[in-house]
Scaffold this motif. Structure first.
Motif, PDB file in Angstrom:
ATOM      1  N   ASN A  76    -124.221 -35.629  30.668  1.00  0.00           N
ATOM      2  CA  ASN A  76    -124.387 -36.679  31.674  1.00  0.00           C
ATOM      3  C   ASN A  76    -123.142 -36.778  32.545  1.00  0.00           C
ATOM      4  OD1 ASN A  76    -122.926 -37.868  29.517  1.00  0.00           O
ATOM      5  ND2 ASN A  76    -123.370 -39.892  30.424  1.00  0.00           N
ATOM      6  N   LEU A  77    -123.357 -36.588  33.852  1.00  0.00           N
ATOM      7  CA  LEU A  77    -122.280 -36.705  34.836  1.00  0.00           C
ATOM      8  C   LEU A  77    -122.353 -38.091  35.461  1.00  0.00           C
ATOM      9  CD1 LEU A  77    -122.567 -33.211  36.506  1.00  0.00           C
ATOM     10  CD2 LEU A  77    -120.626 -34.098  35.203  1.00  0.00           C
ATOM     11  N   PRO A  78    -121.258 -38.546  36.113  1.00  0.00           N
ATOM     12  CA  PRO A  78    -121.305 -39.867  36.759  1.00  0.00           C
ATOM     13  C   PRO A  78    -122.407 -39.879  37.829  1.00  0.00           C
ATOM     14  CG  PRO A  78    -119.078 -38.947  36.833  1.00  0.00           C
ATOM     15  CD  PRO A  78    -119.972 -37.886  36.289  1.00  0.00           C
ATOM     16  N   VAL A 119    -115.471 -28.640  30.347  1.00  0.00           N
ATOM     17  CA  VAL A 119    -116.547 -27.743  30.815  1.00  0.00           C
ATOM     18  C   VAL A 119    -116.441 -27.549  32.332  1.00  0.00           C
ATOM     19  CG1 VAL A 119    -119.057 -27.492  31.099  1.00  0.00           C
ATOM     20  CG2 VAL A 119    -118.111 -28.303  28.917  1.00  0.00           C
ATOM     21  N   ILE A 120    -116.245 -28.643  33.063  1.00  0.00           N
ATOM     22  CA  ILE A 120    -116.117 -28.545  34.532  1.00  0.00           C
ATOM     23  C   ILE A 120    -114.927 -27.662  34.895  1.00  0.00           C
ATOM     24  CG2 ILE A 120    -115.542 -29.849  36.633  1.00  0.00           C
ATOM     25  CD1 ILE A 120    -117.082 -32.251  35.377  1.00  0.00           C
ATOM     26  N   ASN A 121    -113.790 -27.879  34.218  1.00  0.00           N
ATOM     27  CA  ASN A 121    -112.582 -27.090  34.508  1.00  0.00           C
ATOM     28  C   ASN A 121    -112.842 -25.610  34.268  1.00  0.00           C
ATOM     29  OD1 ASN A 121    -109.755 -27.289  35.267  1.00  0.00           O
ATOM     30  ND2 ASN A 121    -109.262 -26.644  33.184  1.00  0.00           N
ATOM     31  N   GLY A 122    -113.503 -25.310  33.154  1.00  0.00           N
ATOM     32  CA  GLY A 122    -113.788 -23.914  32.830  1.00  0.00           C
ATOM     33  C   GLY A 122    -114.772 -23.284  33.810  1.00  0.00           C
ATOM     34  N   LYS A 123    -115.826 -24.020  34.152  1.00  0.00           N
ATOM     35  CA  LYS A 123    -116.832 -23.490  35.087  1.00  0.00           C
ATOM     36  C   LYS A 123    -116.212 -23.281  36.479  1.00  0.00           C
ATOM     37  CE  LYS A 123    -120.783 -23.255  32.810  1.00  0.00           C
ATOM     38  NZ  LYS A 123    -121.386 -21.911  32.634  1.00  0.00           N
ATOM     39  N   ALA A 124    -115.348 -24.215  36.873  1.00  0.00           N
ATOM     40  CA  ALA A 124    -114.675 -24.066  38.180  1.00  0.00           C
ATOM     41  C   ALA A 124    -113.737 -22.856  38.138  1.00  0.00           C
ATOM     42  CB  ALA A 124    -113.889 -25.338  38.507  1.00  0.00           C
ATOM     43  N   ALA A 154    -118.983 -26.429  40.550  1.00  0.00           N
ATOM     44  CA  ALA A 154    -119.153 -26.371  39.084  1.00  0.00           C
ATOM     45  C   ALA A 154    -119.960 -27.571  38.599  1.00  0.00           C
ATOM     46  CB  ALA A 154    -117.775 -26.349  38.410  1.00  0.00           C
ATOM     47  N   MET A 155    -119.691 -28.734  39.195  1.00  0.00           N
ATOM     48  CA  MET A 155    -120.390 -29.962  38.740  1.00  0.00           C
ATOM     49  C   MET A 155    -121.874 -29.902  39.051  1.00  0.00           C
ATOM     50  SD  MET A 155    -117.600 -32.945  39.624  1.00  0.00           S
ATOM     51  CE  MET A 155    -118.467 -34.286  38.810  1.00  0.00           C
ATOM     52  N   LYS A 156    -122.217 -29.196  40.129  1.00  0.00           N
ATOM     53  CA  LYS A 156    -123.640 -29.107  40.516  1.00  0.00           C
ATOM     54  C   LYS A 156    -124.426 -28.276  39.502  1.00  0.00           C
ATOM     55  CE  LYS A 156    -123.324 -29.142  45.498  1.00  0.00           C
ATOM     56  NZ  LYS A 156    -122.777 -27.995  46.173  1.00  0.00           N
ATOM     57  N   ASN A 157    -123.704 -27.366  38.817  1.00  0.00           N
ATOM     58  CA  ASN A 157    -124.445 -26.412  37.973  1.00  0.00           C
ATOM     59  C   ASN A 157    -124.239 -26.592  36.488  1.00  0.00           C
ATOM     60  OD1 ASN A 157    -125.600 -24.786  40.142  1.00  0.00           O
ATOM     61  ND2 ASN A 157    -123.445 -24.450  40.658  1.00  0.00           N
ATOM     62  N   ILE A 158    -123.832 -27.801  36.080  1.00  0.00           N
ATOM     63  CA  ILE A 158    -123.735 -27.968  34.612  1.00  0.00           C
ATOM     64  C   ILE A 158    -124.804 -28.967  34.137  1.00  0.00           C
ATOM     65  CG2 ILE A 158    -121.285 -27.415  34.377  1.00  0.00           C
ATOM     66  CD1 ILE A 158    -120.654 -30.331  34.176  1.00  0.00           C
TER      67      ILE A 158
END
Ligand SMILES: NC(=O)C1=CN([C@@H]2O[C@H](COP(=O)(O)OP(=O)(O)OC[C@H]3O[C@@H](n4cnc5c(N)ncnc54)[C@H](O)[C@@H]3O)[C@@H](O)[C@H]2O)[C@@H](O)CC1
Ligand SMILES: Nc1ncnc2c1ncn2[C@@H]1O[C@H](COP(=O)(O)OP(=O)(O)O)[C@@H](O)[C@H]1O
Ligand SMILES: [Mg+2]
Length: 256
Positions: A2-4, A223-228, A252-256
């Motif tokens: 869950n993202l903001p 996770v966001i840091n790693g995906k970015a 990255a946030m769009k695709n997690i």
């Protein structure tokens, strides 16, 4: 995951206010990396408090920054008052990146006279443990973990006794909380470049400012840091910079 979420009628500041207390004569990049990462993760306002001698340097990196300062080249007793004011303004405070040689007593006074949520990284970690800061996420790398294990024997007993969350960074990040340990395997070896930990700290602070609980913010942030980092490595390979990683946070946030 869950993202903001953002409602259409939100007003300035509602989507998160972050204080970043970071930087010194030795490190002008760390406060900027953490602050920009928090903005790119979606916080509305980030205020950065640093030493006077680098205030203009940090401010010059982006018109998106609001940079305040205390006198001198390193955090000292005259930084306590401005720091306490900023902590009161913010939803969450990131303390530590680039402080280098802060006055330990001043740092401890800031912790002991504040009621807030903390992200504590780098040079903030050891003093924070010594004054038993709570309501905090610590983000040590493999070298900084020793401050926790020297004091508590293990990360598990630290989180059990304090209720804090620990993100132990590395090729696999381990997120420790009272609910156990979660692992994050995203990212690339290009992320060993300097500054990616400062970026992670800014991402986590932003997620907390937008309403995520500490443990969730620690895991989701990793996770966001790693995906970015993966996205930036696709473009730049081992020449990836921490600044490239920041620009890939929204994607990255769009695709997690
Ligand atoms: N552009 C900038 O302004 C940057 C500022 N930075 C700041 O530089 C300061 C020192 O940062 P670091 O601790 O990364 O650098 P250091 O090289 O000062 O590392 C401190 C100690 O930790 C050890 N260490 C570092 N990374 C490790 C790892 N992954 N595993 C095991 N041991 C490790 C080192 O060998 C050293 O003993 C921090 O305040 C940090 O925020 C860094 O983030 C790099 C970028
Ligand atoms: N081999 C790797 N693979 C993936 N991520 C890595 C790897 N090595 C380091 N990282 C990530 O890079 C960051 C390093 O943090 P840190 O050592 O504090 O960097 P700095 O202090 O230079 O900003 C962490 O977010 C960690 O998860
Ligand atoms: Mg670091």
């Amino acid at each position: 995951m869950n993202l903001p979420s953002r409602n259409s009628r939100s007003h300035k500041g509602e989507n998160g206010k972050v204080a970043v207390i970071a930087g010194s004569r030795d490190y002008t990049g760390a406060p900027a990396l953490a602050s920009k990462a928090a903005l790119r993760t979606g916080s509305d306002l980030v205020k950065t408090l640093t030493s006077k001698d680098i205030q203009d340097t940090v401010a010059s990196y982006s018109p998106n920054f609001i940079v305040r300062s205390y006198p001198g080249c390193y955090l000292s007793p005259n930084g306590v008052k401005p720091a306490l004011e900023l902590v009161r303004w913010a939803d969450v405070t990131l303390m530590g990146p680039g402080l280098s040689k802060p006055d330990t007593e001043a740092l401890k006074q800031i912790f002991q006279n504040s009621q807030t949520k903390w992200v504590i990284d780098a040079d903030g970690i050891k003093p924070a443990i010594e004054v038993e800061v709570s309501n905090a996420i610590f983000t040590p790398h493999n070298g900084e973990v020793k401050y926790i294990t020297d004091a508590y024997g293990s990360i598990e007993s630290f989180v059990e006794q304090t209720g804090n969350v620990v993100v132990e960074k590395g090729s696999t990040d381990k997120i420790y909380s009272k609910n156990g340990v979660k692992e994050n395997n995203t990212g690339t070896s290009a992320m060993t470049v300097g500054g990616t930990g400062d970026v992670l700290a800014g991402i986590i602070a932003s997620l907390i400012s937008q309403g995520l609980e500490l443990q969730n913010a620690g895991y989701t942030g990793a996770v966001i840091n790693g995906k970015a980092g993966e996205r930036a490595t696709e473009t730049y390979g081992s020449g990836m910079l921490a600044t490239d990683l920041i620009e890939n946070i929204p994607g990255a946030m769009k695709n997690i």
